[in-house]
Design a protein around this motif. Structure first.
Motif, short mmCIF file in Angstrom:
data_model
loop_
_atom_site.label_atom_id
_atom_site.label_comp_id
_atom_site.label_asym_id
_atom_site.label_seq_id
_atom_site.Cartn_x
_atom_site.Cartn_y
_atom_site.Cartn_z
N THR A 8 -5.55 -6.11 -12.35
CA THR A 8 -5.11 -4.72 -12.27
C THR A 8 -5.35 -4.04 -13.62
O THR A 8 -5.73 -4.68 -14.60
CB THR A 8 -3.63 -4.64 -11.88
N CYS A 66 -11.67 0.00 -8.20
CA CYS A 66 -11.22 0.99 -7.23
C CYS A 66 -9.77 1.32 -7.54
O CYS A 66 -9.07 0.54 -8.18
CB CYS A 66 -11.39 0.53 -5.78
N MET A 68 -5.98 3.00 -5.98
CA MET A 68 -5.14 3.34 -4.85
C MET A 68 -4.20 4.45 -5.32
O MET A 68 -3.34 4.21 -6.18
CB MET A 68 -4.35 2.12 -4.37
N TYR A 76 -1.75 5.80 1.03
CA TYR A 76 -2.52 5.71 -0.20
C TYR A 76 -3.95 6.13 0.09
O TYR A 76 -4.45 5.95 1.20
CB TYR A 76 -2.52 4.27 -0.74
N LEU A 78 -7.76 5.31 -0.99
CA LEU A 78 -8.70 4.43 -1.67
C LEU A 78 -9.69 5.34 -2.38
O LEU A 78 -10.40 6.11 -1.73
CB LEU A 78 -9.40 3.52 -0.66
N MET A 81 -13.99 4.05 -6.16
CA MET A 81 -14.55 2.71 -5.95
C MET A 81 -15.97 2.68 -6.46
O MET A 81 -16.80 3.50 -6.08
CB MET A 81 -14.52 2.36 -4.46
N THR A 99 -8.61 -6.48 -1.42
CA THR A 99 -7.53 -6.46 -2.41
C THR A 99 -6.68 -5.20 -2.25
O THR A 99 -5.45 -5.27 -2.27
CB THR A 99 -8.12 -6.54 -3.84
N ALA A 100 -7.33 -4.07 -2.07
CA ALA A 100 -6.62 -2.80 -1.92
C ALA A 100 -5.77 -2.79 -0.65
O ALA A 100 -4.62 -2.34 -0.67
CB ALA A 100 -7.61 -1.64 -1.91
N TRP A 103 -2.75 -5.06 -1.10
CA TRP A 103 -1.78 -4.40 -1.98
C TRP A 103 -1.02 -3.31 -1.22
O TRP A 103 0.21 -3.22 -1.35
CB TRP A 103 -2.51 -3.82 -3.20
#
Length: 154
Positions: A8, A66, A68, A76, A78, A81, A99-100, A103
């Motif tokens: 992160t 990327c 969020m 959220y 995205l 990216m 991953t996004a 999360w």
């Protein structure tokens, strides 16, 4: 085992966030006011309001990213990216999206939206592969370059 690691946001990756995104935007479009806000003030415009920025690293170097961006309590976007030109075609876009999504689920989001442009065929194909569907076609008020909005219901 993958040679890449996911992390992160940390201040040492900020310049990569700006450079990776500026590179692809300038290749296809023009950097816009909202881009400058999110890229130059990522802490204030993304992180401090409950968002996150992910990076894929290769031996410590940020090569993909990327963000969020929160939109209300359960949604959220995205955004921002980008994958370094030298690393495209290696599944990093899949890694970022997975991953996004994970999360967002952890954050108990109900949906993820994104804005793009239909000329970015590989990106649109990637989004569809991960379950995003088109919700709107045509001009968007936030970005002159955007002509498609997509959503993933979680």
């Amino acid at each position: 085992m993958s040679k890449f690691t996911i992390t992160t946001y940390a201040p040492e990756h900020h310049s990569a966030f700006v450079e990776l995104n500026t590179e692809w935007i300038q290749k296809h479009f023009v950097v816009e006011k909202m881009d400058l806000l999110q890229l130059n003030q990522a802490q204030e415009s993304i992180l401090n309001i409950g968002g996150e920025i992910f990076f894929i690293l290769d031996q410590g170097k940020a090569i993909a990213t990327c963000a969020m961006v929160p939109h209300g309590e359960k949604s959220y976007e995205l955004a921002k990216m980008a994958v370094s030109t030298h690393y495209r075609g290696q599944g990093l876009g899949d890694m970022l999206i997975e991953t996004a999504i994970a999360w967002a689920r952890k954050m108990k989001a109900e949906e993820i939206t994104l804005l793009s442009n239909t000329v970015l065929t590989p990106a649109i194909t990637l989004y569809k592969k991960h379950g995003f569907v088109t919700t709107q076609l045509g001009p968007h008020p936030d970005y002159a370059r955007c002509n498609i909005e997509m959503k993933l219901v979680l």
